[in-house]
Design a protein around this motif. Structure first.
Motif, PDB file in Angstrom:
ATOM      1  N   ARG A 211      -0.318  11.759  22.550  1.00  0.00           N
ATOM      2  CA  ARG A 211      -1.220  11.697  21.402  1.00  0.00           C
ATOM      3  C   ARG A 211      -0.829  10.561  20.458  1.00  0.00           C
ATOM      4  NH1 ARG A 211      -1.894  16.827  17.269  1.00  0.00           N
ATOM      5  NH2 ARG A 211      -3.274  15.849  15.731  1.00  0.00           N
ATOM      6  N   LEU A 212      -1.833   9.745  20.090  1.00  0.00           N
ATOM      7  CA  LEU A 212      -1.609   8.626  19.181  1.00  0.00           C
ATOM      8  C   LEU A 212      -2.355   8.853  17.867  1.00  0.00           C
ATOM      9  CD1 LEU A 212      -2.042   5.593  21.626  1.00  0.00           C
ATOM     10  CD2 LEU A 212       0.053   6.807  21.017  1.00  0.00           C
ATOM     11  N   GLU A 213      -1.946   8.126  16.858  1.00  0.00           N
ATOM     12  CA  GLU A 213      -2.641   8.150  15.574  1.00  0.00           C
ATOM     13  C   GLU A 213      -2.613   6.760  14.972  1.00  0.00           C
ATOM     14  OE1 GLU A 213      -0.639  10.876  13.008  1.00  0.00           O
ATOM     15  OE2 GLU A 213       1.040   9.542  12.610  1.00  0.00           O
ATOM     16  N   TRP A 214      -3.501   6.536  14.026  1.00  0.00           N
ATOM     17  CA  TRP A 214      -3.588   5.262  13.313  1.00  0.00           C
ATOM     18  C   TRP A 214      -3.181   5.493  11.868  1.00  0.00           C
ATOM     19  CZ3 TRP A 214      -7.418   3.587   9.579  1.00  0.00           C
ATOM     20  CH2 TRP A 214      -7.371   2.212   9.288  1.00  0.00           C
ATOM     21  N   ALA A 242     -13.249   5.789  18.034  1.00  0.00           N
ATOM     22  CA  ALA A 242     -13.536   6.610  16.857  1.00  0.00           C
ATOM     23  C   ALA A 242     -12.384   7.571  16.607  1.00  0.00           C
ATOM     24  CB  ALA A 242     -14.832   7.384  17.047  1.00  0.00           C
ATOM     25  N   GLY A 243     -11.974   7.657  15.365  1.00  0.00           N
ATOM     26  CA  GLY A 243     -10.942   8.604  14.954  1.00  0.00           C
ATOM     27  C   GLY A 243     -11.385   9.367  13.728  1.00  0.00           C
ATOM     28  N   ARG A 244     -10.532  10.255  13.285  1.00  0.00           N
ATOM     29  CA  ARG A 244     -10.857  11.063  12.112  1.00  0.00           C
ATOM     30  C   ARG A 244      -9.585  11.227  11.280  1.00  0.00           C
ATOM     31  NH1 ARG A 244     -15.246  13.764  10.885  1.00  0.00           N
ATOM     32  NH2 ARG A 244     -16.048  13.382  12.978  1.00  0.00           N
ATOM     33  N   ILE A 245      -9.722  11.058   9.966  1.00  0.00           N
ATOM     34  CA  ILE A 245      -8.556  11.157   9.090  1.00  0.00           C
ATOM     35  C   ILE A 245      -8.040  12.589   9.089  1.00  0.00           C
ATOM     36  CG2 ILE A 245      -7.747  10.965   6.715  1.00  0.00           C
ATOM     37  CD1 ILE A 245      -9.629   8.676   6.306  1.00  0.00           C
ATOM     38  N   ARG A 246      -6.761  12.723   9.447  1.00  0.00           N
ATOM     39  CA  ARG A 246      -6.120  14.028   9.516  1.00  0.00           C
ATOM     40  C   ARG A 246      -5.412  14.383   8.214  1.00  0.00           C
ATOM     41  NH1 ARG A 246      -0.879  14.776  10.632  1.00  0.00           N
ATOM     42  NH2 ARG A 246      -0.725  12.657  11.451  1.00  0.00           N
ATOM     43  N   ALA A 247      -4.842  13.388   7.572  1.00  0.00           N
ATOM     44  CA  ALA A 247      -4.069  13.656   6.354  1.00  0.00           C
ATOM     45  C   ALA A 247      -4.029  12.411   5.485  1.00  0.00           C
ATOM     46  CB  ALA A 247      -2.650  14.105   6.700  1.00  0.00           C
ATOM     47  N   VAL A 248      -3.925  12.621   4.180  1.00  0.00           N
ATOM     48  CA  VAL A 248      -3.781  11.542   3.203  1.00  0.00           C
ATOM     49  C   VAL A 248      -2.647  11.938   2.265  1.00  0.00           C
ATOM     50  CG1 VAL A 248      -4.882  10.200   1.380  1.00  0.00           C
ATOM     51  CG2 VAL A 248      -6.240  11.008   3.323  1.00  0.00           C
ATOM     52  N   GLY A 259      -0.789   4.333  -0.920  1.00  0.00           N
ATOM     53  CA  GLY A 259      -0.651   5.612  -0.240  1.00  0.00           C
ATOM     54  C   GLY A 259      -0.986   5.436   1.231  1.00  0.00           C
ATOM     55  N   THR A 260      -0.612   6.401   2.046  1.00  0.00           N
ATOM     56  CA  THR A 260      -0.789   6.306   3.490  1.00  0.00           C
ATOM     57  C   THR A 260      -1.766   7.360   3.969  1.00  0.00           C
ATOM     58  OG1 THR A 260       1.501   5.552   3.700  1.00  0.00           O
ATOM     59  CG2 THR A 260       0.400   6.265   5.718  1.00  0.00           C
ATOM     60  N   LEU A 261      -2.632   6.942   4.902  1.00  0.00           N
ATOM     61  CA  LEU A 261      -3.520   7.897   5.557  1.00  0.00           C
ATOM     62  C   LEU A 261      -3.179   7.939   7.038  1.00  0.00           C
ATOM     63  CD1 LEU A 261      -5.946   6.307   7.322  1.00  0.00           C
ATOM     64  CD2 LEU A 261      -6.678   5.720   5.031  1.00  0.00           C
ATOM     65  N   TYR A 262      -3.462   9.088   7.651  1.00  0.00           N
ATOM     66  CA  TYR A 262      -3.156   9.316   9.062  1.00  0.00           C
ATOM     67  C   TYR A 262      -4.448   9.746   9.754  1.00  0.00           C
ATOM     68  CZ  TYR A 262       1.530   9.583   7.035  1.00  0.00           C
ATOM     69  OH  TYR A 262       2.681   9.317   6.346  1.00  0.00           O
ATOM     70  N   ALA A 263      -4.831   9.001  10.790  1.00  0.00           N
ATOM     71  CA  ALA A 263      -6.075   9.295  11.498  1.00  0.00           C
ATOM     72  C   ALA A 263      -5.774   9.639  12.945  1.00  0.00           C
ATOM     73  CB  ALA A 263      -7.027   8.100  11.436  1.00  0.00           C
ATOM     74  N   ASP A 264      -6.263  10.793  13.395  1.00  0.00           N
ATOM     75  CA  ASP A 264      -6.105  11.194  14.787  1.00  0.00           C
ATOM     76  C   ASP A 264      -6.982  10.337  15.682  1.00  0.00           C
ATOM     77  OD1 ASP A 264      -4.265  13.207  14.367  1.00  0.00           O
ATOM     78  OD2 ASP A 264      -5.803  14.722  13.990  1.00  0.00           O
ATOM     79  N   LEU A 265      -6.457  10.014  16.864  1.00  0.00           N
ATOM     80  CA  LEU A 265      -7.215   9.270  17.870  1.00  0.00           C
ATOM     81  C   LEU A 265      -7.323  10.150  19.105  1.00  0.00           C
ATOM     82  CD1 LEU A 265      -5.520   5.759  17.482  1.00  0.00           C
ATOM     83  CD2 LEU A 265      -7.626   6.580  16.421  1.00  0.00           C
TER      84      LEU A 265
END
Length: 366
Positions: A211-214, A242-248, A259-265
């Motif tokens: 599993r990767l994230e951006w 396409a990904g979706r933001i998981r956490a900010v 600040g950092t955002l984390y997007a699931d891929l």
């Protein structure tokens, strides 16, 4: 009788008339040349249209969870390493094996000691059972019964000690086999067969579930515009992932003010860990004043557009641009709805250049 002009005066008059006629022809020729030399351009109108609100930011693709794997015993040599970088492994699969001959010997010795202790415990139990019957018939003293009871309890304790030693030896033997703690992808191998390793040293890396994230860092003014659940579009390799933001992050760094955002891929496709990608975060729907992107000219680090005045001359305007979608760019400042700007030919214009407005197809052909 009419007076006749002298011959010299007549010739002078003819010369003046001829000179006047030649001046008109030259002016007409000059005007025609100016018209033909004017650059043909096409115009487009700045107009409001629906456009999704987005935030552009770059960031790296990283593993959602990358496990650093090692062994818990030192001084043993690697005898088997059946995995390679990029290989998919299952939970419990053997990744690395150490030389376990000494550990096997210790485990066998511990097993034997346990069986010996169990035999002594069984004998002590039987002796105590017989002594209880004899004590009931008053054939042995109470002190003898107490001694046999203590012997039974001591044998049970020795068995427990031997079992713990056997379990410890078995655990050390299990440490010689490094197994995958979860399904995943081997991302790094830092050891070779035959190498003597130490406890706690990183030997392998495993991307859990592949599993990767951006991740991206945003300044505080943009961080307020994004939220968990926003869509992220990452163009790479001729396709859009396409990904979706998981956490900010709930706050910003005091030093960088970011600040950092984390997007699931969920389907990273060609993306690999470490790749740096520019992503478009869709934050909502809205309206924007847009013009064709071809109308915008970049000069001296600024964005400009050209309009045409009543004298058919180009006039330059500095504008502030926003996002570009499907060939149109949002204008944040410098224009208003209904303004006409040069599209075809804009890149060749300068302030005050003469232009000739034609249809878009003709201007492009020129």
């Amino acid at each position: 009788m009419r007076a006749r002009l002298p011959r010299s005066s007549f010739l002078l008059l003819i010369a003046v008339l001829l000179s006047a006629c030649g001046g008109k022809d030259d002016a007409a020729a000059t005007a025609a040349a100016a018209t033909s030399s004017a650059l043909p351009v096409s115009l487009a109108t700045a107009q409001q249209q629906p456009m999704a609100r987005t935030v552009l930011v770059s960031g790296p693709v990283t593993a959602f969870e990358e496990m650093q794997l090692g062994v818990e015993i030192s001084g043993q040599r690697v005898t088997a390493l059946p995995v390679e970088v990029g290989q998919w492994v299952k939970q419990g699969q053997l990744l690395l094996q150490l030389d376990h001959r000494t550990l096997d010997s210790e485990l066998a010795q511990a097993d034997a000691s346990l069986r010996q202790a169990q035999a002594s415990q069984e004998l002590a139990r039987l002796n105590y059972q017989r002594s209880e019957k004899l004590a009931a018939q008053q054939l042995i003293s109470a002190s003898s019964l107490d001694e046999l009871r203590a012997a039974r309890i001591n044998a049970e304790a020795q068995t427990a000690t031997a079992r713990a030693a056997r379990d410890a030896a078995k655990l050390r033997r299990d440490f010689a086999d490094l197994r995958a703690p979860a399904d995943g992808l081997i991302s790094k191998r830092l050891v070779q067969p035959g190498q003597v390793v130490s406890a706690g040293t990183e030997l392998l890396r495993l991307i859990r579930d592949g599993r990767l994230e951006w991740r991206a860092e945003l300044p505080e003014n943009q961080l307020a515009d994004v939220a968990v659940g926003n869509t992220v579009q990452l163009p790479y390799g001729g396709q859009v992932i396409a990904g979706r933001i998981r956490a900010v992050t709930p706050g910003v760094d005091a030093q960088t003010r970011t600040g950092t955002l984390y997007a699931d891929l969920p389907a990273p496709g060609p993306l690999k860990p470490g790749i740096y990608v520019e992503g478009r975060i869709v934050t909502g729907d809205g309206q924007a004043l847009t013009i064709p992107s071809a109308a915008i000219v970049q000069r001296d680090g600024h964005s400009y557009v050209f309009s045409v005045n009543d004298k058919q001359q180009a006039t330059r305007h500095r504008v502030s641009t926003g996002q570009a979608v499907q060939g149109r760019t949002a204008i944040l400042a410098g224009l208003k709805a209904g303004d006409k700007v040069v599209v075809d030919g804009a890149g060749f214009l300068g302030e005050g250049d003469r232009v000739r407005v034609v249809a878009a197809a003709k201007a492009a052909a020129r």
